[in-house]
Design a protein around this motif. Structure first.
Motif, PDB file in Angstrom:
ATOM      1  N   ASP A  21     -27.785  31.495  43.012  1.00  0.00           N
ATOM      2  CA  ASP A  21     -26.609  31.187  41.294  1.00  0.00           C
ATOM      3  C   ASP A  21     -27.174  31.884  40.300  1.00  0.00           C
ATOM      4  O   ASP A  21     -26.171  32.840  40.039  1.00  0.00           O
ATOM      5  N   ALA A  22     -28.181  31.637  40.374  1.00  0.00           N
ATOM      6  CA  ALA A  22     -29.197  32.249  38.561  1.00  0.00           C
ATOM      7  C   ALA A  22     -28.826  33.621  38.492  1.00  0.00           C
ATOM      8  O   ALA A  22     -28.762  34.529  38.168  1.00  0.00           O
ATOM      9  N   ILE A  23     -29.617  34.334  40.107  1.00  0.00           N
ATOM     10  CA  ILE A  23     -29.477  35.835  40.336  1.00  0.00           C
ATOM     11  C   ILE A  23     -28.127  36.361  40.350  1.00  0.00           C
ATOM     12  O   ILE A  23     -27.603  37.459  39.413  1.00  0.00           O
ATOM     13  N   ASN A  24     -26.678  35.462  40.589  1.00  0.00           N
ATOM     14  CA  ASN A  24     -25.697  36.274  41.307  1.00  0.00           C
ATOM     15  C   ASN A  24     -24.559  35.938  40.195  1.00  0.00           C
ATOM     16  O   ASN A  24     -24.143  36.541  40.089  1.00  0.00           O
ATOM     17  N   LEU A  25     -24.796  35.091  39.751  1.00  0.00           N
ATOM     18  CA  LEU A  25     -24.003  35.147  38.470  1.00  0.00           C
ATOM     19  C   LEU A  25     -24.342  34.720  37.359  1.00  0.00           C
ATOM     20  O   LEU A  25     -23.747  35.099  36.011  1.00  0.00           O
ATOM     21  N   GLY A  26     -26.136  34.734  36.821  1.00  0.00           N
ATOM     22  CA  GLY A  26     -26.138  35.609  35.503  1.00  0.00           C
ATOM     23  C   GLY A  26     -27.138  37.046  35.739  1.00  0.00           C
ATOM     24  O   GLY A  26     -26.179  37.403  34.402  1.00  0.00           O
ATOM     25  N   PHE A  27     -28.579  36.555  36.158  1.00  0.00           N
ATOM     26  CA  PHE A  27     -28.869  38.035  35.816  1.00  0.00           C
ATOM     27  C   PHE A  27     -27.969  39.510  36.464  1.00  0.00           C
ATOM     28  O   PHE A  27     -28.293  40.020  35.546  1.00  0.00           O
ATOM     29  N   VAL A  28     -27.907  39.730  37.965  1.00  0.00           N
ATOM     30  CA  VAL A  28     -26.911  40.315  38.250  1.00  0.00           C
ATOM     31  C   VAL A  28     -25.744  40.889  36.850  1.00  0.00           C
ATOM     32  O   VAL A  28     -25.584  42.269  37.174  1.00  0.00           O
ATOM     33  N   PRO A  29     -25.002  40.076  37.191  1.00  0.00           N
ATOM     34  CA  PRO A  29     -24.180  40.340  35.934  1.00  0.00           C
ATOM     35  C   PRO A  29     -24.333  41.133  35.072  1.00  0.00           C
ATOM     36  O   PRO A  29     -23.637  42.178  34.256  1.00  0.00           O
ATOM     37  N   GLU A  80     -22.027  27.199  32.996  1.00  0.00           N
ATOM     38  CA  GLU A  80     -21.995  28.518  32.806  1.00  0.00           C
ATOM     39  C   GLU A  80     -22.791  29.290  31.710  1.00  0.00           C
ATOM     40  O   GLU A  80     -22.790  30.294  30.927  1.00  0.00           O
ATOM     41  N   GLU A  81     -22.377  28.391  30.495  1.00  0.00           N
ATOM     42  CA  GLU A  81     -22.903  28.903  28.932  1.00  0.00           C
ATOM     43  C   GLU A  81     -24.428  29.580  29.763  1.00  0.00           C
ATOM     44  O   GLU A  81     -24.562  30.510  29.153  1.00  0.00           O
ATOM     45  N   THR A  82     -25.193  28.571  30.447  1.00  0.00           N
ATOM     46  CA  THR A  82     -26.488  29.559  30.912  1.00  0.00           C
ATOM     47  C   THR A  82     -26.206  30.270  31.721  1.00  0.00           C
ATOM     48  O   THR A  82     -27.532  31.494  31.283  1.00  0.00           O
ATOM     49  N   PHE A  83     -25.733  30.739  32.079  1.00  0.00           N
ATOM     50  CA  PHE A  83     -25.169  32.362  33.198  1.00  0.00           C
ATOM     51  C   PHE A  83     -24.928  33.374  31.960  1.00  0.00           C
ATOM     52  O   PHE A  83     -25.463  34.166  32.016  1.00  0.00           O
ATOM     53  N   ILE A  84     -24.001  33.066  31.072  1.00  0.00           N
ATOM     54  CA  ILE A  84     -24.049  33.997  30.021  1.00  0.00           C
ATOM     55  C   ILE A  84     -24.945  33.953  29.032  1.00  0.00           C
ATOM     56  O   ILE A  84     -25.570  35.298  29.018  1.00  0.00           O
ATOM     57  N   ALA A  85     -25.571  32.989  29.017  1.00  0.00           N
ATOM     58  CA  ALA A  85     -27.087  33.493  28.105  1.00  0.00           C
ATOM     59  C   ALA A  85     -28.650  34.028  28.830  1.00  0.00           C
ATOM     60  O   ALA A  85     -28.897  34.841  28.679  1.00  0.00           O
ATOM     61  N   MET A  86     -28.009  33.838  30.020  1.00  0.00           N
ATOM     62  CA  MET A  86     -29.112  35.239  31.381  1.00  0.00           C
ATOM     63  C   MET A  86     -28.128  36.348  31.245  1.00  0.00           C
ATOM     64  O   MET A  86     -29.146  37.332  31.181  1.00  0.00           O
ATOM     65  N   GLN A  87     -27.102  36.580  31.267  1.00  0.00           N
ATOM     66  CA  GLN A  87     -26.518  38.165  31.486  1.00  0.00           C
ATOM     67  C   GLN A  87     -26.847  38.744  29.817  1.00  0.00           C
ATOM     68  O   GLN A  87     -27.322  40.531  29.991  1.00  0.00           O
ATOM     69  N   GLN A  88     -26.952  38.113  28.937  1.00  0.00           N
ATOM     70  CA  GLN A  88     -27.231  38.721  27.469  1.00  0.00           C
ATOM     71  C   GLN A  88     -28.705  38.581  27.465  1.00  0.00           C
ATOM     72  O   GLN A  88     -29.079  39.905  27.141  1.00  0.00           O
TER      73      GLN A  88
END
Ligand code: HCB
Length: 230
Positions: free
Chosen positions: A37-45, A3-11
């Motif tokens: 998952d990295a794309i859909n839950l991290g970067f695209v958001p 979850e933390e990684t996905f938030i960092a990706m988004q940021q």
């Protein structure tokens, strides 16, 4: 932890930080995170947030370009991982893909192409600002099964119609299915312009492409049902 990684990706996308986005993508792959998952839950958001901030006047064009750069850096890591998944499969169909005339948005289209490739489709990406004639010429050259047209602006989505018209003009419409997508595009719009389908995201585009291939196969079986020909 993920979850933390996905938030960092988004940021990293919101910050327009390509190095960070690339590092996060690499680390995620090393840790066994699914590229999708990295794309859909991290970067695209992250990209979605950027669009909202821009729309509210809290972010400006140079920032948006930096965000697009960060997205590209992440995709440069994730794209080969996804493509590996499609490498050993038989061809599911030939797709000609592009962003319509007057429009230079490409991230969503690239994502659609990546997932189609990962799912066994042969994808030919014409890039951005593509005319209807160019779509039709490539479709003829490659005997394409599907043409996928992306549009991100309300002013350019009408050019999706010109792609349908160009295929009609070239006498290709009965052989080539048309699928459309992009943020302002809707199912209703797809129907209005005579496209064969609309997909709201890259995963739906894969499902739609499969369905369109199936519909073509069934049509080719007429007047006998497909089962009798196997
Ligand atoms: Co751009 N831009 N932009 N932009 N941009 C949008 C699209 C706005 C919505 C931002 C806003 O106002 N809130 C807005 C459009 C308003 C409108 O018309 N309704 C806008 C504007 C106004 C502009 C300019 C006119 C700004 C200016 O110059 N004043 C300018 C236009 C230039 C032009 O094209 N002629 C412009 C420029 C840019 C860049 C260059 C800075 C950059 C693009 C960089 C690039 O692609 N290399 C950019 C970006 C990044 C955006 C936002 C922030 C993100 C777009 C994106 O990549 N989304 C976007 C805001 C937003 O959309 N929320 C903003 C992420 C991807 C994954 O989603 O929807 O593209 P997607 O694709 C999905 C989905 O639609 C579907 O699957 C994809 C994957 O899940 N799909 C298909 C897409 N195509 C498909 C095809 C199929 O066959 C099937 C499915």
């Amino acid at each position: 932890m993920q979850e933390e990684t996905f938030i960092a990706m988004q940021q990293s996308i919101v910050d327009g930080a390509p190095d960070t986005a690339s590092e996060l993508a690499q680390r995620a792959m090393a840790e066994g995170v699914a590229p999708l998952d990295a794309i859909n839950l991290g970067f695209v958001p992250g990209m979605r947030t950027v669009g909202e901030l821009f729309g509210q006047g809290r972010m400006f064009l140079p920032d948006m370009m930096a965000s697009a750069e960060a997205m590209r850096a992440a995709m440069a890591v994730l794209d080969p991982e996804l493509k590996k998944q499609g490498a050993e499969r038989p061809t599911a169909g030939v797709v000609v893909l592009g962003t319509t005339r007057g429009d230079i948005h490409e991230i969503g289209k690239i994502l659609v192409g990546t997932l189609l490739t990962a799912n066994g489709f042969q994808v030919h990406d014409l890039g951005v600002d593509v005319s209807g004639e160019k779509f039709a010429a490539k479709a003829r050259e490659l005997k394409a099964d599907i043409v996928g047209v992306s549009a991100l602006l309300t002013t350019t989505m009408r050019n999706q119609r010109t792609v349908v018209e160009a295929l009609e003009k070239e006498g290709l419409r009965s052989q080539v299915k048309v699928m459309v997508g992009g943020a302002p595009v809707t199912r209703r719009w797809a129907e209005e312009i005579g496209a064969d389908g609309y997909a709201k995201d890259a995963m739906s585009a894969v499902t739609l492409a499969r369905n369109l291939m199936q519909a073509t196969a069934e049509l080719n079986c007429e007047p006998e049902p497909c089962e009798t020909k196997a």
